[in-house]
Scaffold this active site. Structure first.
Site, short mmCIF file in Angstrom:
data_model
loop_
_atom_site.label_atom_id
_atom_site.label_comp_id
_atom_site.label_asym_id
_atom_site.label_seq_id
_atom_site.Cartn_x
_atom_site.Cartn_y
_atom_site.Cartn_z
N TYR A 18 -1.70 0.16 10.08
CA TYR A 18 -2.01 -0.52 8.82
C TYR A 18 -0.80 -0.46 7.89
O TYR A 18 -0.32 -1.48 7.39
CB TYR A 18 -3.24 0.14 8.16
N THR B 27 0.82 -1.21 0.00
CA THR B 27 0.00 0.00 0.00
C THR B 27 0.85 1.26 0.00
O THR B 27 1.97 1.27 0.55
CB THR B 27 -0.91 0.00 1.25
C1 UD1 Z 1 -6.48 4.95 2.86
C2 UD1 Z 1 -5.06 4.42 2.88
C3 UD1 Z 1 -4.86 3.37 1.84
C4 UD1 Z 1 -5.84 2.26 2.07
C5 UD1 Z 1 -7.24 2.86 1.99
C6 UD1 Z 1 -8.27 1.80 2.25
C7 UD1 Z 1 -3.46 6.06 3.66
C8 UD1 Z 1 -2.53 7.15 3.28
N1 UD1 Z 1 -4.14 5.50 2.64
O1 UD1 Z 1 -6.66 5.71 1.67
O2 UD1 Z 1 -3.58 2.85 1.90
O3 UD1 Z 1 -5.66 1.28 1.13
O4 UD1 Z 1 -7.38 3.89 2.96
O5 UD1 Z 1 -8.51 1.54 3.54
O6 UD1 Z 1 -3.57 5.71 4.81
N2 UD1 Z 1 -12.81 11.50 1.84
C9 UD1 Z 1 -13.81 12.43 2.07
N3 UD1 Z 1 -15.04 11.97 2.49
C10 UD1 Z 1 -15.32 10.66 2.69
C11 UD1 Z 1 -14.29 9.71 2.45
C12 UD1 Z 1 -13.05 10.17 2.03
O7 UD1 Z 1 -13.63 13.63 1.91
O8 UD1 Z 1 -16.45 10.32 3.09
C13 UD1 Z 1 -11.53 11.96 1.35
C14 UD1 Z 1 -10.35 11.63 2.23
O9 UD1 Z 1 -10.12 12.62 3.20
C15 UD1 Z 1 -9.21 11.54 1.19
C16 UD1 Z 1 -9.92 10.98 -0.05
O10 UD1 Z 1 -11.30 11.31 0.13
O11 UD1 Z 1 -8.71 12.82 0.88
C17 UD1 Z 1 -9.78 9.48 -0.21
O12 UD1 Z 1 -10.12 8.83 1.01
P1 UD1 Z 1 -10.31 7.24 1.13
O13 UD1 Z 1 -11.10 6.78 -0.04
O14 UD1 Z 1 -10.84 6.96 2.49
O15 UD1 Z 1 -8.84 6.63 0.98
P2 UD1 Z 1 -7.46 7.06 1.69
O16 UD1 Z 1 -7.70 7.50 3.08
O17 UD1 Z 1 -6.76 8.00 0.77
#
Ligand code: UD1
Length: 334
Positions: free
Chosen positions: A146, A122
């Site tokens: 993780y 990851t």
């Molecule tokens: C994280 C992990 C990644 C893991 C993945 C799945 C890190 C750096 N990355 O990715 O390795 O495989 O989770 O568990 O730890 N967001 C919103 N609203 C929401 C959901 C997300 O604004 O309801 C934003 C988040 O703040 C981020 C982006 O969307 O900026 C992507 O988030 P998400 O899809 O949760 O994945 P990561 O956190 O990037």
């Protein structure tokens, strides 16, 4: 297809990314045996052309018997726990399900003479990168258990590959999204936390709105930027990695799996609005703990190493496929 001389064991093959890798391997002509304990995976997500063994990857006896009975020549290891915030509150679960279970599986592989190992790693291994796009040689400083649990698994693989006749490829996934374009699998997790999954749930009426976690990041529009990769392209990368491991048994690889470009949360939600021709409600919420502003892969190494090219890398394509699967889940009553 390179000559493998045995079956491919896919752990976690009933899960989101694993089930797509199973499809890609089968479509490429490999024979596949899935090992999955079905805790977070679904038996219906496993293509019927594959054999499903319901077992934990740390169950040495079952795993070794499966390797022998099926003549397994390569392992593609997806099984594990993947919820970042949960890894902070329950780190030992992650060091058990990810690190310790992987240690058991590698030991089973070595003792049964399995020559090739592909590991789902990851971008969380980098933590908060000092610069983007991030390269494989950049510092790995995970900011959550993780990421650390996966980095420790990479270290074990590196050491084992140096000591035993086994080579490996660890693919460091960026943000995986989308679904099989033929509608055979998709992200089916209930209570998923991934942005694109949440957005298509909102678009299909399963949620009222989408919360945007932070609008004050140092990015063009203030929201978080990520490198979203289509799950089918990612699955194809595993097939390509297997071919390279077989062709060059002395070489192992750690490779970023991303497209090398980023989209902000607002750009993702704009794409969902565009594709659905409707407007999902956006709520502005504070930052989520541990979220880096920007995470983008430098993907020059994977492009140079594997016979692999992105095919479904348009953001709208990723969203369209995710949306089609979400609708199908609704029809299936899930
Ligand atoms: C994280 C992990 C990644 C893991 C993945 C799945 C890190 C750096 N990355 O990715 O390795 O495989 O989770 O568990 O730890 N967001 C919103 N609203 C929401 C959901 C997300 O604004 O309801 C934003 C988040 O703040 C981020 C982006 O969307 O900026 C992507 O988030 P998400 O899809 O949760 O994945 P990561 O956190 O990037």
């Amino acid at each position: 297809m390179a000559k493998l001389g045995g079956k491919v064991m896919v752990t976690g093959g009933a899960g989101y990314i694993g089930s797509h890798a199973v499809l890609a391997l089968l479509d490429a002509g490999y024979e596949v045996v899935v090992v999955d304990n079905l805790v977070t995976g679904f038996d219906w997500a496993v293509d019927p052309r594959a054999t499903l063994v319901e077992a934990n990857v740390a169950d040495d006896e079952r795993v070794r018997a499966t390797i022998r009975d099926h003549g397994v020549a390569a392992i593609v290891h997806f099984a594990g726990s993947v919820v970042v915030p949960e890894s902070v509150t329950d780190p030992l679960k992650y060091y058990r399900n990810n690190t310790a279970a992987t240690r058991s599986l590698i030991e089973s592989a070595v003792s049964e003479g399995v020559r090739h190992f592909i590991f789902s790693s990851t971008a969380a291994t980098y933590g908060t990168p000092a610069k983007v796009p991030v390269q494989e040689g950049d510092p790995t400083v995970p900011i959550n258990p993780y990421g650390m649990s996966k980095l420790m698994s990479e270290a074990m693989l590196r050491d084992v590959a140096a000591a035993h006749p086994m080579n490996f490829a660890a693919l460091r996934y960026f943000n995986v999204a989308g679904a099989d374009p033929k509608g055979r699998s998709g992200q089916s997790t209930v209570g998923a936390t991934h942005l694109i999954k949440i957005a298509v749930e909102a678009a299909t009426g399963k949620r009222d709105s989408v919360a945007i976690f932070g609008t004050d990041f140092d990015t063009a529009d203030g929201t978080g930027v990520r490198d979203y990769i289509h799950v089918s392209d990612l699955a194809a990368a595993h097939v390509a990695a297997l071919a390279v491991l077989v062709a060059r048994p002395a070489d192992s690889h750690i490779l970023n799996a991303g497209y090398g470009r980023g989209f902000s949360v607002n750009q993702v939600l704009d794409a969902v609005d565009r594709v659905t021709n409707q407007t999902i409600e956006r709520r502005y919420a504070g930052r989520r703990a541990g979220d880096p502003a920007e995470l983008i892969a430098d993907n020059s190494a994977i492009l140079a190493t594997l016979d692999w090219r992105p095919e479904r890398d348009r953001l709208d394509t990723i969203v369209e496929d995710a949306l089609a699967w979400e609708r199908k889940l609704g029809e299936m009553g899930r």
